[in-house]
Design a protein around this motif. Structure first.
Motif, PDB file in Angstrom:
ATOM      1  N   ASP A 387       0.865  -1.184   0.000  1.00  0.00           N
ATOM      2  CA  ASP A 387       0.000   0.000   0.000  1.00  0.00           C
ATOM      3  C   ASP A 387       0.899   1.231   0.000  1.00  0.00           C
ATOM      4  O   ASP A 387       1.444   1.606   1.034  1.00  0.00           O
ATOM      5  CB  ASP A 387      -0.917  -0.001   1.226  1.00  0.00           C
ATOM      6  N   THR A 399      -5.223   7.529   8.534  1.00  0.00           N
ATOM      7  CA  THR A 399      -5.968   6.713   7.581  1.00  0.00           C
ATOM      8  C   THR A 399      -6.622   5.544   8.302  1.00  0.00           C
ATOM      9  O   THR A 399      -6.262   5.192   9.422  1.00  0.00           O
ATOM     10  CB  THR A 399      -5.058   6.166   6.469  1.00  0.00           C
ATOM     11  N   ARG A 401     -10.278   2.530   7.899  1.00  0.00           N
ATOM     12  CA  ARG A 401     -11.387   1.924   7.155  1.00  0.00           C
ATOM     13  C   ARG A 401     -12.626   1.916   8.039  1.00  0.00           C
ATOM     14  O   ARG A 401     -12.533   1.682   9.254  1.00  0.00           O
ATOM     15  CB  ARG A 401     -11.000   0.506   6.738  1.00  0.00           C
ATOM     16  N   THR A 432     -15.786   8.457   2.385  1.00  0.00           N
ATOM     17  CA  THR A 432     -15.156   7.140   2.262  1.00  0.00           C
ATOM     18  C   THR A 432     -15.163   6.692   0.805  1.00  0.00           C
ATOM     19  O   THR A 432     -16.073   7.004   0.043  1.00  0.00           O
ATOM     20  CB  THR A 432     -15.889   6.100   3.124  1.00  0.00           C
ATOM     21  N   SER A 435     -13.722   1.237  -0.922  1.00  0.00           N
ATOM     22  CA  SER A 435     -13.303   0.211   0.042  1.00  0.00           C
ATOM     23  C   SER A 435     -13.612   0.621   1.473  1.00  0.00           C
ATOM     24  O   SER A 435     -13.198  -0.055   2.419  1.00  0.00           O
ATOM     25  CB  SER A 435     -11.801  -0.064  -0.096  1.00  0.00           C
ATOM     26  N   ARG A 437     -12.402   3.257   2.846  1.00  0.00           N
ATOM     27  CA  ARG A 437     -11.219   3.884   3.413  1.00  0.00           C
ATOM     28  C   ARG A 437     -11.368   5.403   3.449  1.00  0.00           C
ATOM     29  O   ARG A 437     -12.114   5.997   2.661  1.00  0.00           O
ATOM     30  CB  ARG A 437      -9.962   3.483   2.632  1.00  0.00           C
ATOM     31  N   ARG A 439      -9.080   9.275   4.698  1.00  0.00           N
ATOM     32  CA  ARG A 439      -7.801   9.909   5.009  1.00  0.00           C
ATOM     33  C   ARG A 439      -8.052  11.312   5.523  1.00  0.00           C
ATOM     34  O   ARG A 439      -8.650  12.147   4.845  1.00  0.00           O
ATOM     35  CB  ARG A 439      -6.904   9.972   3.767  1.00  0.00           C
ATOM     36  N   ASP A 469      -5.460   2.803  10.915  1.00  0.00           N
ATOM     37  CA  ASP A 469      -4.161   2.221  10.579  1.00  0.00           C
ATOM     38  C   ASP A 469      -3.123   2.687  11.601  1.00  0.00           C
ATOM     39  O   ASP A 469      -3.203   3.812  12.111  1.00  0.00           O
ATOM     40  CB  ASP A 469      -3.715   2.651   9.180  1.00  0.00           C
TER      41      ASP A 469
END
Length: 733
Positions: A387, A399, A401, A432, A435, A437, A439, A469
């Motif tokens: 990644d 970051t 999810r 989002t 996926s 995700r 940031r 993360d």
């Protein structure tokens, strides 16, 4: 500022193209400096970190955040922090907790961008920490191995049959102490092949031509140890000759599968690329190389590293010498010391520390040879993480999810907001992706509670989990921390340093702080200056929050719908209520359940701010804003929706400058408070500071002993130069 940001992103784009095309390249490096090498728990560990370009060795325009970790022998972090280097570099301190065990530790530093490359490129320094309360730190008889051990480091990283291999061997006993040995290499049937030996440092070189499909053994001191297996590989890289003008590398094996030999700096910068001729000999010109450790990388057609060889070129370039001027070699107790340093216009940075001599490791004056570098493992200069991580140009990147807590499926195309519990509200909004995700980019100092929740007004039917993360690297270097040990002379000095630390700990509450923070956090709320501010304590006490808003807060009304309260803000020149939404913030956090605010005591409220001009952030229309700040700034017993994500976020550590005591006046000099500092001075100076001569002043302590002045500078070649000079403190000078 906008032009600079655009140039930064263009640079990132070009570097991404290079990385994915398989070109050997690293973009930046981190350098870390500490005030000394040995510490006692409870003390300050002073350090400085800076991010530099690989080509010019100037400060990097990419990453602004550096991650610093203190790792024990098992590569477990015992301390982690984030440093904001927006001012080129950053100086701070770590207060070593008494939970740390005695031993050797690695302090490492890196950027998010550097996590795309091998961890061997991270800045790393080994230090020793003493905890006199946890165990007897003089007891160094700890078994690190089950028996005496021989480590082997073959050229290219493996043994190649049919060619004379050069192998560095290191021998240690079960306590990890270097051991001098003599022995022989034998085949499995006992046939003697080669005699070998190691010196007092446990080091030796073996020249050996292994045969394919054969196994060999070390035999020494009536012991037998397995010799490395012969690896079947297509090619082999050997440093054949070290000439005055050229280094000659010889490639053996199948040339058709090979592409080139790259010469790469230890930081990952491509220095020179050589095509492989038919005779397999590559002549590397020393004139084009800087005086730093380099790697010769043998690459195949897929641009994968087949073999590597570390080496030091013979330097042709002159380097700067750090000259130190001081008035004398012996000083009295609590006497002023003045150091004068000439201007260093060829240096990017300079650090100066003055510490008790026994707290420094001996300078390694031994010339490191290319034989020693056989033990240097090549980092994976070409590979990148699965990644790919972008550099942190503006602040820390958070970051993660977001998934549905019932179906476990990602929640996509949903707007979420991030706030911190703070009297100065911060608001970040993201959508989002496919996926789930997200940031966020934040710029925060210290530990604060972080809150992530959906932006939509009615999220009662949403069931979600937020998974963050880890911002720190989870990958560690294969090379372990060396075993800890003290000789009798060093142990005596460390005992004295431990006593100093204990004395200082007793009297610390009576001594002025030896450091001051110079970091500047955010001073304005995300909405800037509010249209109206109500300071509650200026007015008569009211029994409820509802009455407080009705009576004291301008342009704001309280309404009730379906049994629940809500706030509405009006415009300045109209009695009509704004028909859009009014968002309410409580100690910086978006709060949708107004009933929770209404039932609290109004005595907890410090101020209320009103923003009655339409507020936009990115593409989102937030309408009007109402922001409550409590006196404690801790949400004042608000009950959150249990689905809302809450977690302590640790932002940047403060930047600190060292500040020693002053003994300028007679009263200060005759103070009965003891002064047994182990570090008398530590500060760092950047390129701008070095344009003029430096005058550095500090006072000696009450201890009659030997101190060392250490000056470290980063020159125009990116090399760290160091100069040391001792002086004595004595009351009988």
């Amino acid at each position: 500022m906008m032009r600079k940001t655009i140039l930064q992103y263009i640079t990132v784009l070009l570097l991404l193209i290079n990385c994915f095309s398989g070109i050997v390249v690293a973009q930046e490096k981190v350098l870390i400096t500490t005030d000394r090498d040995n510490y006692i728990v409870g003390e300050d560990l002073w350090f400085n970190v800076g991010v530099y370009q690989l080509d010019s060795h100037a400060y990097s325009d990419l990453s602004k955040i550096v991650y610093v970790e203190l790792l024990n022998q098992k590569n477990i972090p015992v301390f982690q922090c984030k440093c904001n280097t927006k001012k080129a570099s950053m100086q701070s301190r770590i207060i070593l907790p008494d939970s740390i065990s005695t031993g050797n530790y690695n302090i490492r530093a890196y950027t998010r961008w550097m996590k795309n490359k091998d961890v061997s490129l991270f800045a790393t320094k080994s230090i020793s920490i003493i905890n006199p309360f946890a165990q007897d730190f003089n007891d160094n008889k700890v078994k690190y191995y089950s028996k005496d051990t021989i480590f082997t480091y073959p050229e290219s990283g493996y043994l190649y049959p049919g060619v004379e291999n050069k192998i560095l061997i290191r021998s240690v006993d079960k306590f990890g102490v270097n051991k001098k040995i003599k022995g022989k290499i034998v085949e499995e049937n006992g046939k003697e092949i080669k005699v070998f030996s190691t010196n007092e440092k446990g080091s030796g070189i073996i020249y050996f031509r292994p045969e394919k499909n054969k196994k060999y053994l070390f035999v020494y001191d009536h012991k037998t140890t397995q010799f490395p297996d012969i690896e079947v590989k297509d090619s082999y890289l050997k440093l054949e000759n070290e000439g005055i003008d050229y280094y000659k590398f010889k490639i053996y094996g199948n040339f058709k599968s090979l592409k080139c030999v790259d010469i790469v700096s230890k930081d990952g910068a491509l220095v020179k690329r050589y095509q492989i001729p038919e005779n397999g000999l590559v002549n590397v010109s020393v004139k084009t190389l800087e005086n730093n450790k380099l790697f010769a990388l043998l690459l195949d057609q897929n641009k994968e590293i087949i073999a590597s060889r570390a080496f030091y070129p013979k330097a042709k370039k002159s380097i700067d010498y750090i000259a130190l001027k001081k008035s004398k070699k012996t000083y009295g107790i609590r006497e002023l010391v003045n150091l004068k340093l000439d201007a260093f216009d060829n240096f990017e940075e300079l650090s100066v520390s003055v510490v008790k001599k026994c707290l420094l490791k001996d300078q390694n004056k031994k010339l490191i040879t290319n034989d020693d570098l056989l033990a240097a493992k090549s980092p994976n200069f070409i590979g990148y993480s699965k990644d790919f991580l972008l550099p942190e140009l503006e602040g820390e990147i958070i970051t993660g999810r977001i998934t549905n807590s019932l179906s476990k499926e990602p929640i996509v195309d949903e707007e979420f907001v991030l706030n911190f519990v703070t009297p100065i509200p911060e608001l970040k909004v993201v959508t989002t992706d496919s996926s789930g995700r997200f940031r966020f980019i934040v710029d925060r100092y210290g530990a604060e509670e972080m809150v992530i929740q959906p932006l939509k007004d009615d999220s009662t039917l949403m069931n979600y989990n937020v998974w963050l993360d880890n911002t720190y690297s989870q990958v560690y270097n294969d090379s372990s921390v060396l075993p800890f040990g003290l000789d009798s002379l060093r142990a005596k000095g460390m005992n004295e340093a431990v006593i100093n630390t204990q004395i200082n700990a007793v009297y610390n509450s009576h001594i002025k702080d030896v450091a001051f923070a110079d970091s500047i956090g955010k001073t304005d709320a995300f909405y800037g200056k509010p249209n109206h501010t109500t300071i509650v304590d200026k007015y008569i006490e009211l029994p409820t929050v509802e009455e407080l808003v009705r009576e004291l807060v301008p342009l704001t009304v309280v309404r009730k719908k379906a049994g629940s309260y809500y706030f509405k803000v009006m415009g300045d020149f109209s009695n009509d209520l704004y028909k859009g939404r009014t968002l309410t913030f409580w100690d910086g956090v978006l709060l949708k359940n107004i009933d929770e605010i209404i039932k609290l005591s109004p005595l907890k409220v410090k101020k209320v701010e009103v923003v009655n001009s339409k507020f936009f952030l990115q593409h989102v229309d937030f309408g009007y804003l109402l922001s409550f700040t409590t006196k404690e700034g801790n949400m004042a017993d608000i009950e959150f929706d249990s689905r809302i994500f809450r977690q302590i976020h640790k932002g940047y550590v403060n930047s600190y400058r060292f500040k020693g005591p002053s003994y300028l006046t007679q009263n200060e000099k005759k103070s009965r408070l003891p002064d047994f500092r182990n570090t008398l001075y530590f500060n760092t100076f950047n390129k701008q500071d070095l344009l003029e001569p430096l005058n550095i002043n500090f006072y000696t302590s009450d201890e009659e002993t030997e101190f060392t002045i250490i000056i470290k500078g980063i020159n125009k070649f990116g090399q760290v130069e160091e100069s040391r000079e001792d002086f004595v403190v004595s009351d009988r000078k």
